[in-house]
Design a protein around this motif. Structure first.
Motif, PDB file in Angstrom:
ATOM      1  N   GLY B 215       0.940  -1.440   0.011  1.00  0.00           N
ATOM      2  CA  GLY B 215      -0.091   0.037  -0.082  1.00  0.00           C
ATOM      3  C   GLY B 215       0.650   1.153  -0.124  1.00  0.00           C
ATOM      4  N   LYS B 216       2.034   0.942   0.334  1.00  0.00           N
ATOM      5  CA  LYS B 216       3.164   2.303   0.170  1.00  0.00           C
ATOM      6  C   LYS B 216       3.655   2.488  -1.081  1.00  0.00           C
TER       7      LYS B 216
ATOM      8  N   ARG C  88       0.145   4.334  -5.045  1.00  0.00           N
ATOM      9  CA  ARG C  88      -0.075   3.890  -3.844  1.00  0.00           C
ATOM     10  C   ARG C  88       1.052   4.514  -2.723  1.00  0.00           C
ATOM     11  N   GLY C  89       0.418   4.950  -1.676  1.00  0.00           N
ATOM     12  CA  GLY C  89       1.275   5.538  -0.587  1.00  0.00           C
ATOM     13  C   GLY C  89       1.484   7.129  -1.170  1.00  0.00           C
ATOM     14  N   ILE C  92      -2.777   8.178  -2.818  1.00  0.00           N
ATOM     15  CA  ILE C  92      -3.652   7.520  -2.008  1.00  0.00           C
ATOM     16  C   ILE C  92      -3.022   7.016  -0.891  1.00  0.00           C
ATOM     17  N   TYR C  96      -5.177   1.226   8.127  1.00  0.00           N
ATOM     18  CA  TYR C  96      -5.844  -0.028   8.159  1.00  0.00           C
ATOM     19  C   TYR C  96      -6.601  -0.241   9.517  1.00  0.00           C
ATOM     20  N   SER C 102      -0.609  -4.185  11.359  1.00  0.00           N
ATOM     21  CA  SER C 102      -0.264  -3.656  10.282  1.00  0.00           C
ATOM     22  C   SER C 102       1.169  -2.784   9.962  1.00  0.00           C
ATOM     23  N   LEU C 103       1.882  -3.055  10.907  1.00  0.00           N
ATOM     24  CA  LEU C 103       3.087  -2.516  11.025  1.00  0.00           C
ATOM     25  C   LEU C 103       4.042  -3.382  10.985  1.00  0.00           C
ATOM     26  N   ASN C 104       5.242  -3.299  10.290  1.00  0.00           N
ATOM     27  CA  ASN C 104       6.101  -4.641  10.238  1.00  0.00           C
ATOM     28  C   ASN C 104       7.015  -4.548  11.382  1.00  0.00           C
ATOM     29  N   PHE C 107      10.988  -3.610  11.644  1.00  0.00           N
ATOM     30  CA  PHE C 107      11.583  -1.969  11.151  1.00  0.00           C
ATOM     31  C   PHE C 107      11.006  -1.259  12.374  1.00  0.00           C
ATOM     32  N   GLN C 112       9.765   2.837   8.367  1.00  0.00           N
ATOM     33  CA  GLN C 112       8.626   2.416   7.847  1.00  0.00           C
ATOM     34  C   GLN C 112       7.943   3.720   7.100  1.00  0.00           C
ATOM     35  N   ILE C 113       7.851   4.929   7.870  1.00  0.00           N
ATOM     36  CA  ILE C 113       7.396   5.933   7.185  1.00  0.00           C
ATOM     37  C   ILE C 113       8.360   6.594   6.329  1.00  0.00           C
ATOM     38  N   GLU C 115      10.582   5.081   4.390  1.00  0.00           N
ATOM     39  CA  GLU C 115      10.434   4.478   3.142  1.00  0.00           C
ATOM     40  C   GLU C 115       9.546   4.917   2.037  1.00  0.00           C
ATOM     41  N   ALA C 116       8.277   5.251   2.605  1.00  0.00           N
ATOM     42  CA  ALA C 116       7.317   5.738   1.363  1.00  0.00           C
ATOM     43  C   ALA C 116       7.908   7.155   0.968  1.00  0.00           C
ATOM     44  N   LEU C 119      10.598   6.407  -1.567  1.00  0.00           N
ATOM     45  CA  LEU C 119      10.129   5.894  -2.620  1.00  0.00           C
ATOM     46  C   LEU C 119       9.507   6.866  -3.447  1.00  0.00           C
ATOM     47  N   HIS C 120       8.533   7.635  -2.902  1.00  0.00           N
ATOM     48  CA  HIS C 120       7.897   8.621  -3.930  1.00  0.00           C
ATOM     49  C   HIS C 120       8.471  10.048  -4.096  1.00  0.00           C
ATOM     50  N   MET C 167       2.030   7.542   8.275  1.00  0.00           N
ATOM     51  CA  MET C 167       2.682   6.671   7.186  1.00  0.00           C
ATOM     52  C   MET C 167       1.614   7.008   5.929  1.00  0.00           C
TER      53      MET C 167
END
Lengths: 271, 311, 320
Positions: B215-216, C88-89, C92, C96, C102-104, C107, C112-113, C115-116, C119-120, C167
């Motif tokens: 979803g990320k 995604r992310g 939108i 969850y 829903s958190l890994n 890490f 985890q935040i 990372e998004a 990525l973007h 996130m």
């Protein structure tokens, strides 16, 4: 996924049954006496007369594989069954009674569990001296903590069920509760474990008698046939090859039965 | 961290003590007189008496026991009952063969098993998965020493690619001698690792946090290799730790197949010669390995899983 | 042009026991900066609808079999994977149901935040980390510098849900999809999280889709409401209108089951019966076994969604 599992169950069960029957009826099935030596016919490959060839003493390998199956399968089945008889009760007592009984039994089995089965088997068989009996004892002891742990954790789950407390309230004795309520409820996983551990035990027996710690020559067992065969692997690899194939087949058969039973009992984790 | 390791190493002491005690008494109930075993059936009573005197076998059992424990704890294993060689030296010569075999086999097991397990989980029910299933079935059923014999027959005897027997002399020769035994134990371990990785990864891929990663906008490859695999490795590490011990005990049979002069060969030789002191020492070393591997497994798990605190 | 336009969406589950029409011909739209609630009992297909918006449904067994989901004019259903990942992310964000799972676990929440963000926005590691700390502050986490280096298991459920929200917001998305964001939380924490969503909505002007089974949750948080029953959209109305004049018998039942202080009603009214099992849906209107207004046609044909005045659309034979 249903079809292949059923097929595997059929093949596994059929194969296991066939191997047990072959071993049981080996005196009638074997073409020759497995101990009869013939130096003229030594070290032959497969022929029409000796389907699996002969070993360095001229003994018929097919007959030895059949008779060897008696020893190997007898140990491979007897040891886990004995181990289960003792281990399941110990585990049930630990899981049912809790407290000190549990602590002592769990600590002891944890300690034994930290040793690989083969190493434990070697230790015990080495200490007792090589023989049929010590192989049985060595394998039974090596598997014992595994049965304890399994039946203990299964019992703990059942112990929390309300019907156990209801039975206690109804004045039923603990022993009777364990026998009539706990045991039937934990039987499923134990049967699965038993068939998988028969496979393990057959492997262990083979390894022990390969190391010279199991049944003693001239009595053939699959493991000591390989041990004998090692002395002249260059000239005549057949005895070792056929005995090894027999072990592999037996282990495979019981593994298949165990896997199939597990999938039947617990379709969730089925592969 | 260091405090934890020290504490864990201290816990080794009761375990080793227990093993020593079991080994000592178990060997004492073993049938046969070691003096006769060492000197032969026709030794004179005088010679036997001298032999027993020298090894302390005529002392009371408890004296022998405490002497044995004290010696073992200082890693002084005495001399072989059979040929009088210092056992420390015998172990020193044998250990590298066993350790190198166990390490090489484990490396093969990980290098083949982990990626294969991950790939079969990702391409579940595909061709590779079917192959993996077959590989695992064979790996679980073929006894390692028999597999070793088959490799020996094919690659040494018929193709002559690898030497038949022994441990080799010099680095490259030793490496050459290591290949077949390492493959023997390594492939069996790979089958185990593969199944464990597959089932563990399949389990993890169902978890919510994997969906969160998708979803990320994380690419599927990284969802699997970063988010899922790291979690899947936790049970795999525990299982591999246990299996490493199985591999270590597997060296006993495989060394015998390849006549590798390692610990297993030494131990089994000691058993057939009723060499108490040698067998005791060999078993103690194996017991020590068990304890150390268990400790290392726990440390590794704690490194992978932040939820585990070392206390 | 609307930000999101869902047309005739159908998601089917392909199980061994047959095909389940989890989402069956659902349409709705959302303008930028507006908010929509999707309401229904568990199993009505609302979570499947939410997950479909980013194509996060578990495939297999689920699959989008027809319909379109236009986000900013582009159809998510037919979008290529790289385009989808860029959405995604980034455009939108998703919140969850269960923050505990829903958190890994391996890490830190900061990683985890970040990372998004990396990525973007292709930020450096440090810039992404700084942004992670910033959004943690935004979602009301005290001492965000320290919390960023914490692992999920070290945080409470409410804190974890704030992390998940952070996130989702890290890349300033145009749309936030919240799937039952308070269901797994304690009552007091629920109120805090709803308050946070309300505040963020005012501050950031993000479009929000809020999925819930609890009508009480959405009353003052969304502009419009979609009511779903057994995979079908049964009523679509502005929130005030829905509360003031619910039209569909199911919506009326739902509203009656919300405890209210004003009416001083002591007995909670509920709807008779239960949702039929997914593989044994009745013919015609799916609500017919539980409906007081049921008539012959309800057993024969599915009711169409029609205008019922005041901005309300409803699918019920009794009202047409």
């Amino acid at each position: 996924m249903n079809v292949p599992i059923n097929k595997l169950t059929m093949i596994g069960t059929g194969l296991s049954a066939l191997l047990i029957l072959l071993a049981a009826f080996s005196p009638w099935l074997a073409p020759l006496d497995p101990l009869d030596q013939s130096f003229i016919a030594a070290n032959q490959g497969p022929t029409a007369e000796h389907w699996f060839g002969t070993d360095s003493f001229g003994r018929d390998v097919l007959s030895r594989v059949l008779f060897g199956g008696r020893i190997s399968l007898a140990i491979g089945i007897l040891a886990p069954v004995l181990s289960a008889l003792a281990g399941v009760w110990a585990g049930m007592l630990a899981g049912y009674l809790g407290g000190w009984t549990d602590r002592v039994l769990s600590r002891a089995s944890d300690l034994l569990m930290s040793f690989p089965t083969l190493l434990l088997g070697v230790m015990i068989a080495a200490a007792l001296g090589p023989s049929f009996q010590s192989a049985v004892i060595a394998i039974a002891v090596a598997l014992f903590p595994r049965f304890v742990r399994l039946s203990r954790s299964a019992t703990q789950v059942v112990r929390r069920e309300p019907f156990i407390d209801a039975s206690i309230a109804a004045g039923r004795g603990h022993l009777s509760i364990m026998l009539h309520h706990v045991l039937p409820n934990i039987a499923g996983p134990l049967v699965v474990a038993l068939s998988l551990w028969i496979a393990t035990a057959i492997r262990l027996e083979a390894a022990l008698s390969f190391l010279g710690l199991g049944a003693q020559p001239p009595t053939p067992s699959w493991g000591n046939m390989i041990r004998d065969g090692m002395s002249d692997l260059v000239g005549d690899p057949w005895p070792a090859a056929f005995a090894g194939a027999a072990i592999t087949l037996a282990v495979l058969a019981f593994n298949m039965v165990g896997d199939a039973l597990r999938d039947l009992l617990d379709p969730e984790t089925a592969a | 961290m260091i405090g934890y390791i020290l504490r864990r190493l201290l816990e080794v002491i009761p375990t080793v003590l227990l093993v020593l005690t079991l080994v000592f008494f178990a060997l004492r109930i073993m049938p046969g007189d070691p003096a006769i075993a060492a000197l032969g059936e026709f030794a004179t009573p005088d010679a036997i008496a001298r032999f027993r005197e020298k090894l302390g076998l005529n002392q009371p059992l408890y004296m022998q026991y405490f002497g044995f424990i004290a010696q073992s704890l200082t890693a002084d294993f005495g001399t072989s009952m059979n040929n009088g060689a210092p056992i420390g030296d015998l172990l020193g010569q044998a250990l590298p063969y066993t350790i190198s075999l166990a390490l090489a086999a484990t490396s093969i097991g990980i290098v083949i098993g982990l990626p294969l397990g991950a790939m079969t989980a990702v391409h579940r029910d595909g061709k590779l998965d079917a192959f993996g299933r077959l590989f695992a079935l064979i790996g679980f059923s073929l006894p390692d020493f028999y597999f070793g014999i088959l490799l020996l027959l094919v690659f040494s005897l018929h193709l002559d690619w690898f030497p038949m027997l022994g441990g080799g002399k010099g680095f490259f020769d030793q490496l050459h001698h290591l290949v077949l035994p390492a493959i023997t134990l390594g492939l069996v371990m790979a089958a185990f690792t593969m199944r464990l990785t597959r089932s563990s990864l399949l389990e993890v891929l169902k978890r919510d946090y994997v969906r969160t990663a998708r979803g990320k906008g994380v690419a599927e490859r990284w969802v699997i290799f970063k988010h899922a695999l790291r979690n899947a490795l936790i049970p795999v590490t525990t299982g591999m730790g246990i299996y490493l011990l199985t591999t270590l005990s597997g060296t006993i049979t495989v060394e015998l197949v390849f006549s590798r002069p390692g610990l297993g060969t030494l131990l089994i030789g000691g058993v057939s010669a009723r060499d108490y002191t040698l067998v005791q020492a060999g078993l103690v070393v194996f017991a020590f390995f068990v304890v150390v591997v268990n400790l290392l497994t726990d440390l590794l798990c704690a490194a992978i899983d932040p939820r585990i605190t070392l206390r | 042009m609307s930000l999101l336009e869902v047309t005739d969406l159908a998601v089917h589950l392909f199980t061994n026991r047959g095909v389940v029409r989890a989402v069956d011909g659902v349409s709705f739209s959302l303008d930028a900066g507006r908010s929509l609630g999707i309401v229904g009992e568990s199993g009505c297909g609302k979570t499947m609808t939410a997950l479909s918006l980013m194509r996060l449904i578990p495939e297999p067994p689920a699959r989008i079999v027809s319909g379109s989901i236009r986000f900013d004019g582009e159809d998510v259903v037919t979008m290529s994977s790289p385009r989808l990942r860029a959405l995604r992310g980034n455009q939108i964000g998703m919140i969850y149901q269960d923050p505990m799972t829903s958190l890994n676990p391996v890490f830190t929440v900061g990683e985890q935040i970040a990372e998004a963000v990396r990525l973007h926005r292709h930020d450096t590691r440090n810039a992404a980390w700084a942004r992670a700390v910033e959004v943690l502050r935004l979602v009301g986490i005290p001492d965000p510098d320290r919390v960023a280096s914490a692992y999920p298991h070290q945080l409470s459920g409410g804190m974890r849900q704030r992390v998940v929200i952070g996130m989702a917001l890290a890349c300033d998305p145009k749309l936030l999809v919240a799937d039952e964001p308070t269901t797994a939380l304690d009552v007091t924490i629920q109120a805090q999280i709803l308050e946070l969503l309300r505040r963020l909505q005012g501050e950031l002007g993000t479009g929000i889709i809020l999925i819930t089974h609890d009508l009480g949750v959405i009353a003052d948080l969304v502009d419009d409401v979609v009511v779903m029953y057994a995979g079908k959209l049964v009523e679509h109305a502005p929130v005030r209108r829905l509360f003031a004049a619910p039209r569909h018998p199911y919506t009326q039942g739902l509203l009656r089951s919300v405890p209210s202080l004003e009416t001083r009603e002591h007995r909670l009214l509920t709807i008779d019966g239960t949702v039929p099992p997914a593989h044994a849906m009745p013919n015609g209107c799916r609500f017919n076994p539980r409906c007081a207004l049921v008539r012959d046609i309800c057993h024969e044909q599915e009711p169409p969604l029609v205008d019922a005045g005041g901005g309300t659309q409803v699918a019920c034979w009794a009202l047409t």
